[in-house]
Design a protein around this motif. Structure first.
Motif, mmCIF file in Angstrom:
data_model
loop_
_atom_site.group_PDB
_atom_site.id
_atom_site.type_symbol
_atom_site.label_atom_id
_atom_site.label_comp_id
_atom_site.label_asym_id
_atom_site.label_seq_id
_atom_site.Cartn_x
_atom_site.Cartn_y
_atom_site.Cartn_z
ATOM 1 N N GLY A 10 99.072 11.223 -61.400
ATOM 2 C CA GLY A 10 98.667 9.853 -61.692
ATOM 3 C C GLY A 10 97.648 9.705 -62.812
ATOM 4 N N PHE A 11 97.336 10.783 -63.529
ATOM 5 C CA PHE A 11 96.456 10.795 -64.705
ATOM 6 C C PHE A 11 94.974 10.586 -64.353
ATOM 7 N N ASN A 12 94.662 9.626 -63.456
ATOM 8 C CA ASN A 12 93.278 9.368 -63.022
ATOM 9 C C ASN A 12 92.340 9.031 -64.181
ATOM 10 N N LEU A 13 92.792 8.150 -65.059
ATOM 11 C CA LEU A 13 91.959 7.704 -66.166
ATOM 12 C C LEU A 13 91.235 6.411 -65.820
ATOM 13 N N LEU A 14 90.053 6.229 -66.419
ATOM 14 C CA LEU A 14 89.311 4.977 -66.253
ATOM 15 C C LEU A 14 89.946 3.910 -67.145
ATOM 16 N N LYS A 15 90.473 2.863 -66.547
ATOM 17 C CA LYS A 15 91.236 1.867 -67.296
ATOM 18 C C LYS A 15 90.382 1.090 -68.296
ATOM 19 N N THR A 16 89.100 0.906 -67.967
ATOM 20 C CA THR A 16 88.228 0.098 -68.831
ATOM 21 C C THR A 16 87.459 0.934 -69.843
ATOM 22 N N ALA A 17 87.751 2.225 -69.910
ATOM 23 C CA ALA A 17 87.076 3.117 -70.856
ATOM 24 C C ALA A 17 88.070 3.579 -71.913
ATOM 25 N N THR A 18 87.572 3.798 -73.101
ATOM 26 C CA THR A 18 88.428 4.314 -74.175
ATOM 27 C C THR A 18 88.826 5.758 -73.887
ATOM 28 N N VAL A 19 89.751 6.249 -74.674
ATOM 29 C CA VAL A 19 90.140 7.651 -74.572
ATOM 30 C C VAL A 19 88.914 8.550 -74.766
ATOM 31 N N TYR A 20 88.112 8.225 -75.764
ATOM 32 C CA TYR A 20 86.897 9.006 -76.020
ATOM 33 C C TYR A 20 85.998 9.032 -74.779
ATOM 34 N N ASP A 21 85.749 7.872 -74.208
ATOM 35 C CA ASP A 21 84.837 7.791 -73.064
ATOM 36 C C ASP A 21 85.421 8.431 -71.812
ATOM 37 N N ASN A 22 86.749 8.421 -71.663
ATOM 38 C CA ASN A 22 87.363 9.080 -70.513
ATOM 39 C C ASN A 22 87.096 10.583 -70.524
ATOM 40 N N ILE A 23 86.866 11.117 -71.691
ATOM 41 C CA ILE A 23 86.528 12.539 -71.793
ATOM 42 C C ILE A 23 85.019 12.749 -71.832
ATOM 43 N N ALA A 24 84.319 11.864 -72.516
ATOM 44 C CA ALA A 24 82.875 12.034 -72.713
ATOM 45 C C ALA A 24 82.068 11.785 -71.445
ATOM 46 N N ILE A 25 82.447 10.780 -70.657
ATOM 47 C CA ILE A 25 81.663 10.431 -69.455
ATOM 48 C C ILE A 25 81.594 11.599 -68.467
ATOM 49 N N GLN B 116 98.797 11.587 -69.993
ATOM 50 C CA GLN B 116 98.669 12.934 -69.432
ATOM 51 C C GLN B 116 97.990 13.872 -70.422
ATOM 52 N N ARG B 117 98.208 13.671 -71.714
ATOM 53 C CA ARG B 117 97.524 14.477 -72.728
ATOM 54 C C ARG B 117 96.013 14.221 -72.703
ATOM 55 N N VAL B 118 95.629 12.966 -72.493
ATOM 56 C CA VAL B 118 94.204 12.652 -72.368
ATOM 57 C C VAL B 118 93.627 13.370 -71.152
ATOM 58 N N ALA B 119 94.373 13.341 -70.039
ATOM 59 C CA ALA B 119 93.907 14.011 -68.816
ATOM 60 C C ALA B 119 93.771 15.517 -69.044
ATOM 61 N N ILE B 120 94.685 16.088 -69.810
ATOM 62 C CA ILE B 120 94.598 17.520 -70.120
ATOM 63 C C ILE B 120 93.391 17.798 -71.016
ATOM 64 N N ALA B 121 93.174 16.948 -72.015
ATOM 65 C CA ALA B 121 92.006 17.114 -72.892
ATOM 66 C C ALA B 121 90.713 17.007 -72.086
ATOM 67 N N ARG B 122 90.677 16.072 -71.144
ATOM 68 C CA ARG B 122 89.496 15.913 -70.287
ATOM 69 C C ARG B 122 89.237 17.185 -69.490
ATOM 70 N N ALA B 123 90.287 17.772 -68.925
ATOM 71 C CA ALA B 123 90.127 19.008 -68.154
ATOM 72 C C ALA B 123 89.676 20.162 -69.052
ATOM 73 N N LEU B 124 90.261 20.248 -70.243
ATOM 74 C CA LEU B 124 89.921 21.344 -71.158
ATOM 75 C C LEU B 124 88.509 21.217 -71.715
ATOM 76 N N SER B 125 88.011 20.003 -71.809
ATOM 77 C CA SER B 125 86.700 19.788 -72.429
ATOM 78 C C SER B 125 85.570 20.469 -71.668
ATOM 79 N N HIS B 126 85.797 20.775 -70.397
ATOM 80 C CA HIS B 126 84.799 21.514 -69.611
ATOM 81 C C HIS B 126 84.925 23.022 -69.846
ATOM 82 N N GLU B 127 85.918 23.394 -70.664
ATOM 83 C CA GLU B 127 86.173 24.777 -71.054
ATOM 84 C C GLU B 127 86.299 25.697 -69.831
#
Length: 339
Positions: A91-106, A148-159
């Motif tokens: 289900g991706f689990n993205l914040l709908k009111t946040a940009t792609v950048y903020d979904n990873i940065a927050i 789903q790519r955003v969700a993958i980037a979010r997961a990878l950003s924690h290295e």
């Protein structure tokens, strides 16, 4: 890298009997591999993957990740260790009111990553997933594959060292699914990240997995190298999954009629044998006629794998010689009989 030792999970309910989701499951995932867990709905596979980072705490058994026993950790230590275990969901689990950048940065900010490092990480991993030009978009502006790519980037950003994928391609169309699987392969190869993925689709297993476990009723019923299970599945559930890739529903009356004139056989081609014209050579070398009834050749990550159902017509001496030749050419053969 990941060891699950005799994991059981029982869900207790007030109104009904306890539900056993996992029953003494043991599993080992090696560093750097892509390990798949496949099963039908209700098999317990999603519960299993959630036990790896203790989102579901096992009722019994031991979870060991990178040599650390997660069961024995304090909440603080467990929280720190979870940073090394990324996870992506259907289900991706993205914040709908946040940009792609903020979904990873927050999440990075909440994890305590240095403020000046966050933009670098966001940009880096958006580049990895091919969405560098989408960082100011909102989720409702993206396709399912892009989400789903955003969700993958979010997961990878924690290295992380490990990436868990819980049915991450189930909501996507076939073309987008293949693109996401190619991305996971790229991540595995370039970053050396160990991937444990859950799926009910055999296509996902064959495309990127090194090894696979098949689950049913909360238990692992079969596991091993993907190519070994394709070649020599023992359990009926495993065979049904493979049958979905290589269907051969030949009516019994046709099988019965053909078998009077010669054997109907299942031929399995693995690796280099899949590239040989062995079946066509049989007709030239021996006094037999061959007829392909059904079949398919697929790519199992880095090896071709084919399965054909064929009829070989001729007298017994000639057909026996033909079958012996095929076996000498590295083809696995079994006879198809009336069920």
């Amino acid at each position: 890298m990941i060891q699950l030792n005799n994991i059981s999970k029982v869900f207790s309910t007030k109104k009904h009997d306890d539900v056993v989701a996992l029953a003494n499951v043991s599993l080992e995932v090696k560093k750097g591999e892509i390990f798949g867990v496949i099963g039908y709905s209700g098999a317990g596979k999603s519960t299993l993957v959630r036990c790896v980072n203790l989102l579901e705490k096992p009722t019994s058994g031991d979870v060991i990740v990178n040599g650390q026993h997660l069961n024995d950790m304090s909440k603080e230590d467990l929280r720190a260790n979870r940073q090394n275990i990324g996870m992506i969901f259907q289900g991706f689990n993205l914040l709908k009111t946040a940009t792609v950048y903020d979904n990873i940065a927050i999440p990075l900010k909440l994890a305590g990553v240095a403020t000046n490092e966050i933009p670098q990480r966001v940009d880096k991993y958006l580049q990895v997933v091919g969405l560098a030009n989408k960082k100011d978009d909102f989720p409702n502006q993206l396709s399912g594959g892009q989400k789903q790519r955003v969700a993958i980037a979010r997961a990878l950003s924690h290295e992380p060292d490990i990436l868990l994928s819980d049915e991450a391609t189930s909501a996507l169309d076939p073309e987008t699914t293949d693109a996401i699987l190619e991305l996971l392969l790229k991540i595995n190869k370039e970053f050396g990240i160990t991937i444990l993925l859950i799926t009910h689709e055999m296509h996902v297993i064959q495309k990127i997995c090194d090894r696979v476990a098949v689950m049913e009723n909360g238990e692992i019923i079969e596991q091993g190298d993907v190519i070994d299970l394709y070649s020599n599945a023992k359990n009926e559930t495993t065979k049904r999954f493979i049958q979905s890739i290589f269907p051969h529903d030949i009516p019994n009356d046709i099988l019965d009629e053909l078998s009077q004139k010669g054997p109907v056989i299942s031929l399995t081609f693995v690796g280099t044998s899949a590239n040989k014209p062995a079946l066509s050579a049989v007709s030239k070398k021996f006094n037999v006629h061959t007829n392909i009834l059904s079949g398919n050749i697929v790519q199992l990550k880095d090896k071709p794998f084919g399965k054909l159902i064929a009829h070989i017509e001729g007298d017994k001496v000639d057909t026996d010689q033909a079958l012996a030749y095929l076996r000498d050419e590295g083809v696995q053969i079994s006879e198809v009989t009336v069920s």
